[in-house]
Write a protein that holds these residues in place. Structure first.
Motif, PDB file in Angstrom:
ATOM      1  N   ASN A 318       0.731  -0.867  -0.281  1.00 19.75           N
ATOM      2  CA  ASN A 318       0.346  -0.413   0.338  1.00 19.75           C
ATOM      3  C   ASN A 318       0.720   1.169  -0.036  1.00 19.75           C
ATOM      4  N   LYS A 319       1.245   1.565  -1.040  1.00 20.21           N
ATOM      5  CA  LYS A 319       2.197   3.539  -1.491  1.00 20.21           C
ATOM      6  C   LYS A 319       1.735   4.209  -0.675  1.00 20.21           C
ATOM      7  N   GLU A 320       0.497   4.781  -0.296  1.00 21.41           N
ATOM      8  CA  GLU A 320       0.088   5.808   0.791  1.00 21.41           C
ATOM      9  C   GLU A 320       0.533   4.824   2.158  1.00 21.41           C
ATOM     10  N   ARG A 411      -7.885   2.977   0.040  1.00 18.49           N
ATOM     11  CA  ARG A 411      -7.261   4.443  -1.428  1.00 18.49           C
ATOM     12  C   ARG A 411      -7.926   4.969  -2.174  1.00 18.49           C
ATOM     13  N   LYS A 412      -9.277   5.371  -1.066  1.00 16.02           N
ATOM     14  CA  LYS A 412     -10.840   6.241  -1.613  1.00 16.02           C
ATOM     15  C   LYS A 412     -10.651   7.372  -1.016  1.00 16.02           C
ATOM     16  N   ASP A 413     -11.313   8.320  -1.512  1.00 15.21           N
ATOM     17  CA  ASP A 413     -11.967  10.106  -0.986  1.00 15.21           C
ATOM     18  C   ASP A 413     -12.904   9.151  -0.542  1.00 15.21           C
ATOM     19  N   LEU A 414     -13.542   9.735   0.886  1.00 16.75           N
ATOM     20  CA  LEU A 414     -14.476   9.503   1.409  1.00 16.75           C
ATOM     21  C   LEU A 414     -15.038  10.582   1.361  1.00 16.75           C
ATOM     22  N   GLY A 415     -14.893  12.140   1.238  1.00 15.88           N
ATOM     23  CA  GLY A 415     -15.608  13.455   0.965  1.00 15.88           C
ATOM     24  C   GLY A 415     -14.990  14.639   1.706  1.00 15.88           C
TER      25      GLY A 415
END
Length: 438
Positions: A318-320, A411-415
């Motif tokens: 996981n690069k993040e 690896r996702k924007d949640l808002g």
């Protein structure tokens, strides 16, 4: 110096010349290791947590090949562990040939102070490190050993009076071609100033791990190593993971875990199995915790076991998460909130004994990444699932009333969220790993 025996050491004349030169240089103290290493937390693999003393040259060279294998992908791109940053492959204990040598009956040094290699297991260290370098890796060694611990040296953490075996070990490391070293705390060579001075004098940059189990620690002006153990040895259970994690807090809050001098709660147990072992959720929390406190990331699993590696690949690649670990914006990562109530966790030792450890029901860590982003890790230590919430205003350095939140695990924007964020239904011993943009 007493003449060395080539069949014991596998060392050549160059080592003898270097050892003589090191022994003649005047003793001086050092405040830091002058090697330019450790600007970010070191990453790699080391043999002990999975293989313990069951190591040999063939195994180590096989691991090296595995570290550069691109049989797995990240975002559709064939990627090796070294591509991700795990490029130092370290041999731990059990390379030495235990015995009684010379009049002083040293257990793995000759009377002249040179290390005695078990050449049945490791017939050619130079060939092994050359292979690592050919693959684009660095090779790590291990000294001041615990197996058949030696009595060469005074055992004093400062003001060492007998440097003979330090000199012999440094000369050997130089000739064998190693690039990093773990200095354990078991034998009598415990003076880290001496080690740092001798390594500096070789002119070769050597990454140094201080593995004195939290007994030898830095000050604002003194850190002659690149990373230091904050804890006792880690074990394959969640209680041990959380117990060792807490030992990093002091050094983070005092600003003493920093570039070139990182606090380290021991190697990763990710994928190492064992009893009682770690669940998938516990493994995720373990990796996230080491990332957010800027710990060196040292793997130890069987890199050729596809079942294990496939299971942990989404985590260790996981690069993040790795980017959080490698970032530096003035603070290495520490708790900003935790519950007053506690829950017992059991630290199960290697011998099966268990000690109770009172952990907060929940604990929240933060780490600034840059002027506009902060990582947050929410840990659920309860024995059941829970909703975990926090206020943005409680996170040091975060001033936004509405913050954009990104899930590192997904690896996702949640808002964007106003004032607060809640991780719903977080499983027992699991974690939410977030990045706040502010």
């Amino acid at each position: 110096l007493v003449p060395f025996t080539p069949e014991h050491t596998r060392m050549g004349k160059a080592s003898i010349v270097l050892a003589c030169a090191l022994a003649l240089v005047a003793t001086t103290s050092v405040s830091a290791i002058d090697n330019g290493r450790g600007a970010t937390p070191p990453m790699g693999w080391r043999s002990w947590n999975f293989y313990a003393g069951n190591v040999n040259q063939q195994l180590m060279e096989s691991v090296m090949a595995g570290m550069v294998s691109r049989k797995r992908s990240v975002d559709g791109v064939p990627t090796s562990l070294c591509d991700l940053g795990y490029c130092d492959v370290g041999l731990d204990d059990a390379w030495q040939k235990c015995g009684q040598y010379g009049a002083d009956k040293y257990t793995y040094h000759t009377e002249a102070g040179f290390p005695v290699v078990n050449v049945e297991r490791f017939p050619d260290f130079i060939a092994m490190t050359t292979y690592a370098h050919k693959l684009g890796l660095t090779a790590g060694w291990y000294l001041n050993n615990c197996i058949c611990k030696d009595h060469c040296g005074s055992g004093d953490d400062h003001h060492e009076a007998d440097e003979k075996c330090y000199v012999g070990d440094v000369a050997a490391l130089f000739e064998f071609g190693f690039d990093s070293v773990k200095l354990d705390g078991c034998s009598k060579q415990r003076d880290l100033d001496v080690w740092a001075r001798l390594f500096n004098q070789t002119g070769r940059p050597i990454t140094i791990e201080n593995c004195h189990w939290g007994d030898t620690t830095p000050t604002k002006d003194w850190c002659p190593w690149n990373f230091f153990r904050t804890s006792q040895d880690i074990q394959k259970n969640y209680g041990s993971i959380m117990h060792n994690l807490q030992t990093t807090v002091k050094w983070a809050t005092e600003g003493l875990s920093r570039p070139g001098c990182w606090g380290y709660p021991d190697m990763l147990e990710v994928g190492c199995g064992g009893s009682p072992g770690l669940s998938a959720a516990e493994t995720r929390t373990h990796f996230g915790a080491w990332c957010i406190v800027s710990s060196p990331l040292t793997l130890s699993h069987d890199v050729h076991n596809d079942t294990i590696t496939d299971a942990i690949w989404p985590l260790i690649s996981n690069k993040e998460a790795i980017a959080v670990n490698q970032a530096w914006h003035g603070h290495s990562g520490s708790p900003f909130a935790q519950s007053n109530s506690t829950t017992p966790l059991h630290v199960v030792g290697a011998d099966g004994s268990a000690d109770a450890f009172s952990a907060p029901l929940w604990q929240y860590f933060y780490k600034p990444l840059d002027a506009h982003r902060t990582a947050v890790l929410l840990i659920n230590n309860r024995g059941a699932g829970a909703d975990l919430s926090f206020n943005f205003a409680d996170v040091p350095g975060v001033a936004c009333s509405s913050c954009a939140v990104r899930d590192v695990w997904l690896r996702k924007d949640l808002g964007a969220f106003a004032g607060t964020y809640t991780a719903h239904g977080l499983a027992s011993h699991d974690s939410a790993f977030l990045i706040l943009s502010h």
